[in-house]
Design an enzyme around this catalytic site. Structure first.
Site, PDB file in Angstrom:
ATOM      1  N   LYS A   8       1.015  -1.137   0.017  1.00  0.00           N
ATOM      2  CA  LYS A   8       0.039   0.032   0.202  1.00  0.00           C
ATOM      3  C   LYS A   8       0.686   1.233  -0.478  1.00  0.00           C
ATOM      4  O   LYS A   8       0.570   2.490  -1.022  1.00  0.00           O
ATOM      5  CB  LYS A   8      -0.909   0.095   1.058  1.00  0.00           C
ATOM      6  CG  LYS A   8      -1.624  -1.634   1.744  1.00  0.00           C
ATOM      7  CD  LYS A   8      -2.947  -1.235   2.594  1.00  0.00           C
ATOM      8  CE  LYS A   8      -1.947  -1.312   4.237  1.00  0.00           C
ATOM      9  NZ  LYS A   8      -1.579  -2.242   3.955  1.00  0.00           N
ATOM     10  N   ARG A  84      -9.809   1.322   8.919  1.00  0.00           N
ATOM     11  CA  ARG A  84      -9.250   0.337   9.507  1.00  0.00           C
ATOM     12  C   ARG A  84     -10.909  -0.841  10.136  1.00  0.00           C
ATOM     13  O   ARG A  84     -10.417  -1.967  10.365  1.00  0.00           O
ATOM     14  CB  ARG A  84      -8.539   0.174  10.174  1.00  0.00           C
ATOM     15  CG  ARG A  84      -7.206  -0.215   9.197  1.00  0.00           C
ATOM     16  CD  ARG A  84      -6.123   0.413  10.209  1.00  0.00           C
ATOM     17  NE  ARG A  84      -4.962  -0.876  10.333  1.00  0.00           N
ATOM     18  CZ  ARG A  84      -3.872  -0.431   9.330  1.00  0.00           C
ATOM     19  NH1 ARG A  84      -3.291   0.757   8.750  1.00  0.00           N
ATOM     20  NH2 ARG A  84      -3.088  -1.540   9.405  1.00  0.00           N
ATOM     21  N   ARG A 123      11.555  -5.794   4.094  1.00  0.00           N
ATOM     22  CA  ARG A 123      11.523  -4.790   4.011  1.00  0.00           C
ATOM     23  C   ARG A 123      12.160  -4.215   5.195  1.00  0.00           C
ATOM     24  O   ARG A 123      12.615  -4.193   6.050  1.00  0.00           O
ATOM     25  CB  ARG A 123      10.325  -4.486   4.647  1.00  0.00           C
ATOM     26  CG  ARG A 123      10.146  -3.090   4.811  1.00  0.00           C
ATOM     27  CD  ARG A 123       8.345  -2.374   5.130  1.00  0.00           C
ATOM     28  NE  ARG A 123       8.051  -3.094   6.044  1.00  0.00           N
ATOM     29  CZ  ARG A 123       6.595  -2.979   6.261  1.00  0.00           C
ATOM     30  NH1 ARG A 123       5.992  -2.291   5.547  1.00  0.00           N
ATOM     31  NH2 ARG A 123       6.153  -3.183   7.131  1.00  0.00           N
ATOM     32  N   ARG A 156      10.930  -2.120  11.250  1.00  0.00           N
ATOM     33  CA  ARG A 156      10.133  -1.870  11.843  1.00  0.00           C
ATOM     34  C   ARG A 156       9.821  -2.449  13.223  1.00  0.00           C
ATOM     35  O   ARG A 156       9.856  -3.745  12.706  1.00  0.00           O
ATOM     36  CB  ARG A 156       8.768  -1.880  10.861  1.00  0.00           C
ATOM     37  CG  ARG A 156       8.789  -0.373  10.000  1.00  0.00           C
ATOM     38  CD  ARG A 156       7.275   0.220   9.205  1.00  0.00           C
ATOM     39  NE  ARG A 156       6.450  -0.768   9.839  1.00  0.00           N
ATOM     40  CZ  ARG A 156       5.369  -0.745   9.320  1.00  0.00           C
ATOM     41  NH1 ARG A 156       4.953   0.092   8.148  1.00  0.00           N
ATOM     42  NH2 ARG A 156       3.752  -1.339   9.980  1.00  0.00           N
ATOM     43  N   ARG A 167      -1.160  -8.633  13.697  1.00  0.00           N
ATOM     44  CA  ARG A 167      -1.353  -7.563  12.373  1.00  0.00           C
ATOM     45  C   ARG A 167      -2.499  -8.161  11.547  1.00  0.00           C
ATOM     46  O   ARG A 167      -3.632  -8.232  11.071  1.00  0.00           O
ATOM     47  CB  ARG A 167      -0.500  -7.060  11.846  1.00  0.00           C
ATOM     48  CG  ARG A 167       0.218  -6.032  12.821  1.00  0.00           C
ATOM     49  CD  ARG A 167       1.729  -5.289  12.831  1.00  0.00           C
ATOM     50  NE  ARG A 167       1.900  -4.849  11.198  1.00  0.00           N
ATOM     51  CZ  ARG A 167       3.044  -4.761  10.200  1.00  0.00           C
ATOM     52  NH1 ARG A 167       3.732  -5.364  10.580  1.00  0.00           N
ATOM     53  NH2 ARG A 167       2.401  -4.509   8.676  1.00  0.00           N
TER      54      ARG A 167
HETATM   55  P1  AP5 Z   1       4.986  -1.854   1.977  1.00  0.00           P
HETATM   56  O1  AP5 Z   1       4.389  -1.024   0.830  1.00  0.00           O
HETATM   57  O2  AP5 Z   1       5.659  -0.934   2.862  1.00  0.00           O
HETATM   58  O3  AP5 Z   1       3.601  -2.265   2.366  1.00  0.00           O
HETATM   59  P2  AP5 Z   1       2.034  -1.962   3.171  1.00  0.00           P
HETATM   60  O4  AP5 Z   1       1.164  -2.766   2.257  1.00  0.00           O
HETATM   61  O5  AP5 Z   1       2.722  -0.343   2.704  1.00  0.00           O
HETATM   62  O6  AP5 Z   1       2.651  -2.651   4.759  1.00  0.00           O
HETATM   63  P3  AP5 Z   1       2.473  -1.839   6.758  1.00  0.00           P
HETATM   64  O7  AP5 Z   1       3.099  -3.001   6.790  1.00  0.00           O
HETATM   65  O8  AP5 Z   1       2.867  -0.162   6.255  1.00  0.00           O
HETATM   66  O9  AP5 Z   1       1.012  -1.633   6.504  1.00  0.00           O
HETATM   67  P4  AP5 Z   1      -0.176  -1.797   7.518  1.00  0.00           P
HETATM   68  O10 AP5 Z   1      -1.007  -1.359   7.176  1.00  0.00           O
HETATM   69  O11 AP5 Z   1       0.357  -4.049   8.353  1.00  0.00           O
HETATM   70  O12 AP5 Z   1       0.693  -0.737   8.119  1.00  0.00           O
HETATM   71  P5  AP5 Z   1       0.943   0.875   9.205  1.00  0.00           P
HETATM   72  O13 AP5 Z   1       1.981   1.119   8.706  1.00  0.00           O
HETATM   73  O14 AP5 Z   1      -0.762   1.233   8.460  1.00  0.00           O
HETATM   74  O15 AP5 Z   1       5.529  -3.179   1.646  1.00  0.00           O
HETATM   75  C1  AP5 Z   1       6.843  -4.099   2.090  1.00  0.00           C
HETATM   76  C2  AP5 Z   1       7.432  -4.750   1.115  1.00  0.00           C
HETATM   77  O16 AP5 Z   1       7.570  -5.289   0.241  1.00  0.00           O
HETATM   78  C3  AP5 Z   1       8.639  -3.596   1.366  1.00  0.00           C
HETATM   79  O17 AP5 Z   1       9.742  -3.878   1.341  1.00  0.00           O
HETATM   80  C4  AP5 Z   1       8.599  -2.779  -0.227  1.00  0.00           C
HETATM   81  O18 AP5 Z   1       9.862  -2.605  -0.545  1.00  0.00           O
HETATM   82  C5  AP5 Z   1       7.607  -4.958  -1.030  1.00  0.00           C
HETATM   83  N1  AP5 Z   1       7.146  -4.036  -2.082  1.00  0.00           N
HETATM   84  C6  AP5 Z   1       6.164  -3.592  -2.544  1.00  0.00           C
HETATM   85  N2  AP5 Z   1       5.371  -3.808  -3.454  1.00  0.00           N
HETATM   86  C7  AP5 Z   1       6.150  -4.351  -4.357  1.00  0.00           C
HETATM   87  C8  AP5 Z   1       6.105  -5.334  -4.980  1.00  0.00           C
HETATM   88  N3  AP5 Z   1       5.445  -5.105  -5.708  1.00  0.00           N
HETATM   89  N4  AP5 Z   1       7.044  -6.187  -5.167  1.00  0.00           N
HETATM   90  C9  AP5 Z   1       7.847  -6.869  -4.677  1.00  0.00           C
HETATM   91  N5  AP5 Z   1       8.578  -5.885  -3.522  1.00  0.00           N
HETATM   92  C10 AP5 Z   1       7.557  -5.650  -3.143  1.00  0.00           C
HETATM   93  O19 AP5 Z   1      -0.039   0.713  10.210  1.00  0.00           O
HETATM   94  C11 AP5 Z   1       0.928  -0.054  11.398  1.00  0.00           C
HETATM   95  C12 AP5 Z   1       0.242   0.718  12.964  1.00  0.00           C
HETATM   96  O20 AP5 Z   1      -0.367   1.420  13.509  1.00  0.00           O
HETATM   97  C13 AP5 Z   1      -1.008  -1.065  12.735  1.00  0.00           C
HETATM   98  O21 AP5 Z   1      -1.385  -1.722  13.398  1.00  0.00           O
HETATM   99  C14 AP5 Z   1      -1.715   0.009  14.074  1.00  0.00           C
HETATM  100  O22 AP5 Z   1      -1.418   0.023  15.488  1.00  0.00           O
HETATM  101  C15 AP5 Z   1      -1.631   1.271  13.635  1.00  0.00           C
HETATM  102  N6  AP5 Z   1      -2.661   1.709  12.835  1.00  0.00           N
HETATM  103  C16 AP5 Z   1      -2.799   2.250  11.408  1.00  0.00           C
HETATM  104  N7  AP5 Z   1      -3.494   3.128  10.589  1.00  0.00           N
HETATM  105  C17 AP5 Z   1      -4.720   2.771  12.455  1.00  0.00           C
HETATM  106  C18 AP5 Z   1      -5.816   2.615  11.809  1.00  0.00           C
HETATM  107  N8  AP5 Z   1      -6.336   3.348  10.684  1.00  0.00           N
HETATM  108  N9  AP5 Z   1      -6.740   2.719  13.372  1.00  0.00           N
HETATM  109  C19 AP5 Z   1      -6.143   2.312  14.043  1.00  0.00           C
HETATM  110  N10 AP5 Z   1      -4.817   1.879  13.953  1.00  0.00           N
HETATM  111  C20 AP5 Z   1      -3.965   2.235  13.103  1.00  0.00           C
END
Ligand code: AP5
Length: 211
Positions: A8, A84, A123, A156, A167
């Site tokens: 994402k 979410r 990552r 991370r 998660r």
């Molecule tokens: P990446 O782009 O980093 O993936 P992502 O989907 O953004 O993953 P996240 O782990 O950031 O998502 P998440 O939803 O768990 O965490 P968030 O930060 O939102 O890609 C991943 C890897 O794959 C990278 O190494 C990249 O290079 C590689 N890659 C990408 N595309 C590729 C491809 N096509 N081919 C090969 N490799 C590829 O949230 C974190 C925490 O914050 C949550 O757990 C929660 O505690 C809190 N939080 C956030 N938002 C909320 C909310 N709305 N409500 C409550 N708590 C919240």
């Protein structure tokens, strides 16, 4: 939308440049607050984020209302990581209606679980500018160094096996119902997230109607 590690943030960062609107990542906002010593927001959310649980809806609502109310979001934005929960759908609707905006599309990325594990375990992220790399599929020019700002890359703390499992569970129980709600409103577009980053981006922009 999409499960942890599906890509994402990687995609939103690219589409932001294409559309000229800000990429609003709730995960990046929370991690930014956690990095600031003595930040009240950082202190409140740390235990949730580090254990893979969701931050309470009311807190997320205040945060998103403040961020979307800023001037740079007047012409639109890409939301990454919000809403979410079903409650957050209502919160977002309230914020958008106050701002006189509407949700255009909900794009959901999907990849098989084995690829998620591969993506998350390799990552590396930049703690300074939030750029995202992968040791195999998206390596930085110099190992361990951010291509964009030169800071040292980190893993991370929520990318440990145990927290990833939590998660994924939270995603299935609390966030998949959000996708279903948007599907029933005719807003959801599901996109195959497998393949090169550029190929996935092309599918997403086509889903947005901007090829
Ligand atoms: P990446 O782009 O980093 O993936 P992502 O989907 O953004 O993953 P996240 O782990 O950031 O998502 P998440 O939803 O768990 O965490 P968030 O930060 O939102 O890609 C991943 C890897 O794959 C990278 O190494 C990249 O290079 C590689 N890659 C990408 N595309 C590729 C491809 N096509 N081919 C090969 N490799 C590829 O949230 C974190 C925490 O914050 C949550 O757990 C929660 O505690 C809190 N939080 C956030 N938002 C909320 C909310 N709305 N409500 C409550 N708590 C919240």
């Amino acid at each position: 939308m999409g499960p942890p590690g599906v890509g994402k943030g990687t995609q939103a960062a690219q589409i932001q440049a294409l559309l000229g609107v800000p990429h609003v990542s709730t995960g990046n906002i929370l991690r930014g607050a956690m990095q600031q010593n003595g930040s009240p927001l950082g202190d409140k959310v740390r235990s949730f984020v580090e254990s893979g649980k969701l931050v309470p809806d009311a807190l997320m609502g205040d945060l998103i209302a403040e961020r979307l109310g800023r001037q740079d979001a007047e012409e639109g934005f890409i939301l990454d990581g919000f809403p979410r929960t079903l409650e957050q759908i209502d919160i977002l609707e309230g914020v958008l209606s106050r701002l006189g905006l509407e949700l255009d599309r909900v794009l959901m990325l999907n990849v098989p679980e084995a690829e998620i594990v591969r993506r998350l375990s390799g990552r590396r992220t930049c703690p300074k500018c939030s750029s995202v790399f992968h040791i195999d599929s998206r390596p930085p020019a110099v190992a361990g160094v951010c291509d964009v700002c030169g800071a040292g890359l980190v893993q991370r703390p929520d990318d440990t096996e145990q927290v990833i499992r939590e998660r994924m569970k939270v995603y299935t129980n609390q966030t998949l119902p959000v996708a279903e709600a948007y599907r029933s409103r005719g807003l959801l577009i599901e996109i195959d997230g497998l393949g090169e980053v550029d190929a996935v981006r092309a599918r997403l922009t086509s889903g947005l109607g901007r090829v």
